[in-house]
Design an enzyme around this catalytic site. Sequence first.
Site, PDB file in Angstrom:
ATOM      1  N   GLU A   1      13.540 -23.768  15.511  1.00 34.52           N
ATOM      2  CA  GLU A   1      13.544 -24.900  14.596  1.00 34.52           C
ATOM      3  C   GLU A   1      14.696 -25.404  14.057  1.00 34.52           C
ATOM      4  O   GLU A   1      15.084 -26.535  13.793  1.00 34.52           O
ATOM      5  CB  GLU A   1      12.507 -24.598  13.460  1.00 34.52           C
TER       6      GLU A   1
ATOM      7  N   VAL B   1       4.127   1.695  -1.246  1.00 29.13           N
ATOM      8  CA  VAL B   1       4.717   1.597  -2.250  1.00 29.13           C
ATOM      9  C   VAL B   1       3.679   2.321  -3.474  1.00 29.13           C
ATOM     10  O   VAL B   1       4.042   3.177  -4.048  1.00 29.13           O
ATOM     11  CB  VAL B   1       5.197   0.393  -2.885  1.00 29.13           C
TER      12      VAL B   1
ATOM     13  N   GLY C   1      11.910 -19.463  12.318  1.00 28.83           N
ATOM     14  CA  GLY C   1      13.047 -18.746  12.286  1.00 28.83           C
ATOM     15  C   GLY C   1      14.398 -19.397  11.387  1.00 28.83           C
ATOM     16  O   GLY C   1      15.314 -18.804  11.293  1.00 28.83           O
ATOM     17  N   ARG C   2      14.005 -20.443  10.865  1.00 33.20           N
ATOM     18  CA  ARG C   2      15.039 -20.983   9.769  1.00 33.20           C
ATOM     19  C   ARG C   2      16.366 -21.144  10.623  1.00 33.20           C
ATOM     20  O   ARG C   2      16.283 -21.983  12.018  1.00 33.20           O
ATOM     21  CB  ARG C   2      15.379 -20.081   8.608  1.00 33.20           C
TER      22      ARG C   2
ATOM     23  N   GLN D   1       2.508 -19.126  12.970  1.00 33.40           N
ATOM     24  CA  GLN D   1       3.054 -17.826  13.446  1.00 33.40           C
ATOM     25  C   GLN D   1       3.326 -16.585  12.289  1.00 33.40           C
ATOM     26  O   GLN D   1       3.518 -15.395  12.327  1.00 33.40           O
ATOM     27  CB  GLN D   1       4.580 -18.113  13.810  1.00 33.40           C
TER      28      GLN D   1
ATOM     29  N   ARG E   1       0.613  -1.341   0.083  1.00 40.04           N
ATOM     30  CA  ARG E   1       0.221   0.187  -0.091  1.00 40.04           C
ATOM     31  C   ARG E   1       0.831   1.369  -0.338  1.00 40.04           C
ATOM     32  O   ARG E   1       0.641   2.264  -0.817  1.00 40.04           O
ATOM     33  CB  ARG E   1      -0.785  -0.142   1.145  1.00 40.04           C
TER      34      ARG E   1
ATOM     35  N   ILE F   1       9.811 -12.909   8.999  1.00 36.90           N
ATOM     36  CA  ILE F   1       9.278 -13.041  10.306  1.00 36.90           C
ATOM     37  C   ILE F   1      10.876 -13.393  11.193  1.00 36.90           C
ATOM     38  O   ILE F   1      10.756 -13.371  12.049  1.00 36.90           O
ATOM     39  CB  ILE F   1       8.223 -14.050  10.676  1.00 36.90           C
ATOM     40  N   ASP F   2      11.773 -13.852  10.536  1.00 30.46           N
ATOM     41  CA  ASP F   2      12.940 -14.580  11.100  1.00 30.46           C
ATOM     42  C   ASP F   2      13.776 -13.536  11.636  1.00 30.46           C
ATOM     43  O   ASP F   2      14.616 -13.956  12.482  1.00 30.46           O
ATOM     44  CB  ASP F   2      13.796 -15.262   9.873  1.00 30.46           C
TER      45      ASP F   2
END
Length: 324
Positions: A223, A24, A171-172, A256, A22, A127-128
């Site tokens: 994780e 941008v 979170g990888r 999440q 929005r 999110i990470d």
Amino acid sequence: MIRRIAVVTSGGDAPGMNAAIRAVVRAGAQKGWEVYGVRQGYAGMISGVIERLGPRDVGGIMHLGGTVLGTARCPEFRTEEGSHRALRQFSQRDIDALVVIGGNGSQAGAALLSEMGFPVAGVASTIDNDLFGSEITIGVDTALNIALEAIDRLKVTASSHSRAFLVQVMGRDCGYLALMAGIAGGAEAIVVPEFETTPEEVAQALGAAWDRGKKHAVAVVAEGARYNAQALAAYFEEHEARLGFDLRVTTLGHVQRGGAPGVFDRILASRLGAAAVEFLAHGQFGVLAGLNRSAVTATPLTDVVSSKKELDRGMLELARVLAQ
Ligand code: F6P
């Protein structure tokens, strides 16, 4: 001179991406530019699923999680053939510049386009919170609040049953979500990939909670940790007779990522989306719009893709002290 820009969301979706789209579109329109939305990430750029977006098209989306443009993980884009096909789609439409909203993989794609001489600006979103160039990225705050709500609820049932819980968060390879959710949720142990914690150390931390008279014992596990929740649960089962925990495991997973963005993410996304447009307008190409020390900053994409964001060890120490 820029007349037409495109915006794409790429990689894992993050709450707040819609507010960035929005921003941008509306900041671009304010400059008198035409703005185009690319559907389904870089895959849509390659196949040419690109449509005009006006200020009214992005009304009523800011409160929605996910991304209205869709997203994808697209390894093809990293190939020479893929990136050239994508740029051909843009030149056919006279699109002069691109805003890439996404995390590490997406900004690596943006850096590639920039190397090829195409004007791009990135917007830090994952999110990470593992992206160099922004102390906090779009989606982190909302994802943390979702994880926290789950931890709070699990503590209630854990206390009723005097049980131990392992809560695995996303979170990888980065432990930021686990660390912050663990501190905010008052976890007895936090397990992150960056600093190894052995199963015995986790067992000791959970056991110590009973010894101190607590009715619950919760470990928040990233994780990407070597001993993730599955590995820890297997160890605890193997040593059940000695450790004697009544243990349950909850993996939060994609829950999440799917929430409606909170205030922080909406504002962050609005600021970074509008900043990316400003960077393009001033000929500042190949940079990432991020937030550092409360100010919007531009970090070269070459630095973003070649640098690693470190996890604050001091926060892990703080968590240990406060779990007493
Ligand atoms: O990068 C965001 C993230 O949610 C990671 O935390 C997680 O490991 C990964 O994406 C999951 O990817 P996918 O949605 O493709 O399964």
